[in-house]
Design an enzyme around this catalytic site. Structure first.
Site, PDB file in Angstrom:
ATOM      1  N   HIS A 214      48.530  16.282  60.691  1.00  0.00           N
ATOM      2  CA  HIS A 214      47.564  15.204  60.459  1.00  0.00           C
ATOM      3  C   HIS A 214      47.951  14.477  59.172  1.00  0.00           C
ATOM      4  O   HIS A 214      47.875  15.059  58.085  1.00  0.00           O
ATOM      5  CB  HIS A 214      46.145  15.772  60.357  1.00  0.00           C
ATOM      6  CG  HIS A 214      45.548  16.103  61.691  1.00  0.00           C
ATOM      7  ND1 HIS A 214      46.120  17.020  62.555  1.00  0.00           N
ATOM      8  CD2 HIS A 214      44.426  15.645  62.314  1.00  0.00           C
ATOM      9  CE1 HIS A 214      45.374  17.107  63.647  1.00  0.00           C
ATOM     10  NE2 HIS A 214      44.354  16.283  63.525  1.00  0.00           N
ATOM     11  N   ARG A 234      39.738  14.576  59.581  1.00  0.00           N
ATOM     12  CA  ARG A 234      40.641  13.534  59.103  1.00  0.00           C
ATOM     13  C   ARG A 234      41.469  13.020  60.269  1.00  0.00           C
ATOM     14  O   ARG A 234      41.532  13.629  61.347  1.00  0.00           O
ATOM     15  CB  ARG A 234      41.549  14.079  58.011  1.00  0.00           C
ATOM     16  CG  ARG A 234      42.522  15.130  58.479  1.00  0.00           C
ATOM     17  CD  ARG A 234      43.380  15.672  57.367  1.00  0.00           C
ATOM     18  NE  ARG A 234      44.250  14.636  56.810  1.00  0.00           N
ATOM     19  CZ  ARG A 234      45.132  14.846  55.827  1.00  0.00           C
ATOM     20  NH1 ARG A 234      45.224  16.062  55.292  1.00  0.00           N
ATOM     21  NH2 ARG A 234      45.886  13.881  55.383  1.00  0.00           N
ATOM     22  N   ALA A 255      35.547  13.718  65.655  1.00  0.00           N
ATOM     23  CA  ALA A 255      36.936  14.149  65.777  1.00  0.00           C
ATOM     24  C   ALA A 255      37.893  13.196  65.054  1.00  0.00           C
ATOM     25  O   ALA A 255      37.489  12.157  64.511  1.00  0.00           O
ATOM     26  CB  ALA A 255      37.314  14.255  67.248  1.00  0.00           C
ATOM     27  N   HIS A 256      39.195  13.555  65.094  1.00  0.00           N
ATOM     28  CA  HIS A 256      40.192  12.775  64.361  1.00  0.00           C
ATOM     29  C   HIS A 256      40.350  11.357  64.931  1.00  0.00           C
ATOM     30  O   HIS A 256      40.204  11.120  66.117  1.00  0.00           O
ATOM     31  CB  HIS A 256      41.542  13.490  64.316  1.00  0.00           C
ATOM     32  CG  HIS A 256      42.080  13.914  65.656  1.00  0.00           C
ATOM     33  ND1 HIS A 256      42.872  15.015  65.798  1.00  0.00           N
ATOM     34  CD2 HIS A 256      41.944  13.389  66.881  1.00  0.00           C
ATOM     35  CE1 HIS A 256      43.219  15.137  67.064  1.00  0.00           C
ATOM     36  NE2 HIS A 256      42.663  14.163  67.738  1.00  0.00           N
ATOM     37  N   ASN A 257      40.639  10.435  64.023  1.00  0.00           N
ATOM     38  CA  ASN A 257      40.903   9.022  64.332  1.00  0.00           C
ATOM     39  C   ASN A 257      39.680   8.254  64.806  1.00  0.00           C
ATOM     40  O   ASN A 257      39.811   7.106  65.255  1.00  0.00           O
ATOM     41  CB  ASN A 257      42.025   8.871  65.374  1.00  0.00           C
ATOM     42  CG  ASN A 257      43.292   9.599  64.998  1.00  0.00           C
ATOM     43  OD1 ASN A 257      43.593   9.759  63.814  1.00  0.00           O
ATOM     44  ND2 ASN A 257      44.033  10.065  65.992  1.00  0.00           N
TER      45      ASN A 257
END
Length: 362
Positions: A214, A234, A255-257
């Site tokens: 990540h 992140r 969650a991510h993004n």
């Protein structure tokens, strides 16, 4: 022990700063009916209010409670000004709930705070600390962290290396800011909230499962609030960004993004999968699940317990599983209810022996 006793409180407020009914009316711009000298020390619902509580009557459905209420003063809607009831002191206003919200700060308990760093806190020597910062017991602040003016790091909270916190940020006990996370001014993380951790990103290989590195950031803009035990990951290849003024309830997974716009509301136990986009002013109800790589449009609403697998257009309300426009979902549910009513007669009809077969001879 002095032996002095105190009457139990019936409502909210610390009881240290009483206010007269006349002052209440002046502050909310209402019309006072009754005794202007009545003192109120807190707030409470009509059915539990005592003679030193302020209460509210905003709808006729609460007329029964109002008739028997012991409240010292009541904020009453214009159309209910003459509602029969026990409380004699009333402040008549157009929007009682708005008026009450404006007064709640007067009764709010203030948590004691002392600026400075507790002796048990662990602060890296490279931390840059603004004026009036408080770091409570057993907190940990890592290398290169920037703490803006008046930040308050609660007991046992952790701020990872390279993170930046703006002015007036509040981390409640045991909140965790992972390394290289950015928090704007007046961000609040409640107890156990965790922001900036790596997301749930894995790729299966012949040799086993490999975690995706990540490299994105986690950015919370000004005035964001994250509830207790919620998690904001992140980004993996992009940043996870929570827009200014957005409020996230307890036990929420981001969650991510994911990109969330300004002034959004995410209720408890909602889950947002990776790369979801929530645009400005949108709302997500409790326990709703949103699939990845979809968009919830500006000021759209997703109802509680919905399962969303596609984009929700701006301004629309969607509900159900799978989620669809709310009115369509209601029609579907109504059709199912009508179908259930038809099933029983059909079952009885099909369950009877065929008379023509039963009575036929050889």
């Amino acid at each position: 022990m002095s032996g002095e006793t105190h009457a139990p409180r019936t409502g909210g407020g610390d009881g240290q700063t009483p206010i007269t009914a006349a002052d209440v009316a002046a502050q909310v711009g209402g019309r006072l009916v009754g005794d202007p000298t009545v003192l109120v020390r807190g707030v409470a619902p009509l059915d539990r209010a005592g003679p030193h509580d302020l209460s509210i009557l905003s709808h006729r459905r609460y007329g029964g409670w109002f008739a028997e209420s012991r409240a010292g003063a009541v904020l009453v809607a214009l159309e209910l000004a003459d509602q029969p009831g026990r409380p004699a002191t009333r402040v008549v206003v157009e929007r009682p709930m708005d008026a009450l919200i404006g007064l709640l700060g007067h009764f709010q308990r203030t948590e004691p705070r002392t600026a400075g760093v507790h002796s048990t806190a662990v602060i890296a020597p490279t931390v840059r600390m603004g004026a009036g910062v408080t770091v409570d017991a057993h907190a940990v602040v890592g290398d290169g962290v920037v703490l803006g003016d008046r930040c308050w790091i609660g007991a046992g909270a952790t701020v990872g290396a390279g993170s930046s916190l703006g002015a007036d940020v509040r981390l409640h006990p045991h909140a965790v800011v992972y390394p290289f996370t950015e928090l704007g001014d007046r961000v609040v993380l409640h107890a156990g909230a965790q922001v900036g951790r790596e997301g749930f990103g894995f790729v299966p290989r012949s040799t086993g499962v490999v975690r995706i590195p990540h490299v994105g950031r986690c950015v919370l803009e000004h005035d964001v609030e994250v509830g207790a035990n919620s998690c904001v990951d992140r980004g993996s290849v992009d940043d996870t960004v929570i827009g200014a003024g957005t409020k996230i309830d307890n036990l929420v997974q981001i969650a991510h993004n994911v990109r969330i716009g300004r002034f959004c509301f995410i209720a408890a136990q909602a889950g947002l999968a990776g790369s979801t986009r929530i645009e400005d002013g949108a709302q997500v109800g409790g326990q709703a699940g949103l699939g990845g790589h979809l968009t919830i449009g500006v000021k759209a609403s997703v109802a509680a317990q919905s399962g969303v697998f596609g984009d929700v257009p701006a301004g629309e309300v969607w509900s159900g599983y799978p989620a669809r426009p709310h009115k369509e979902q209601l029609r579907t549910q109504a059709a199912l209810v009508r179908l259930a009513r038809l099933v029983k007669p059909l079952e009885r009809l099909l369950g009877r022996p065929d008379a023509s077969v039963e009575g036929a001879g050889p």
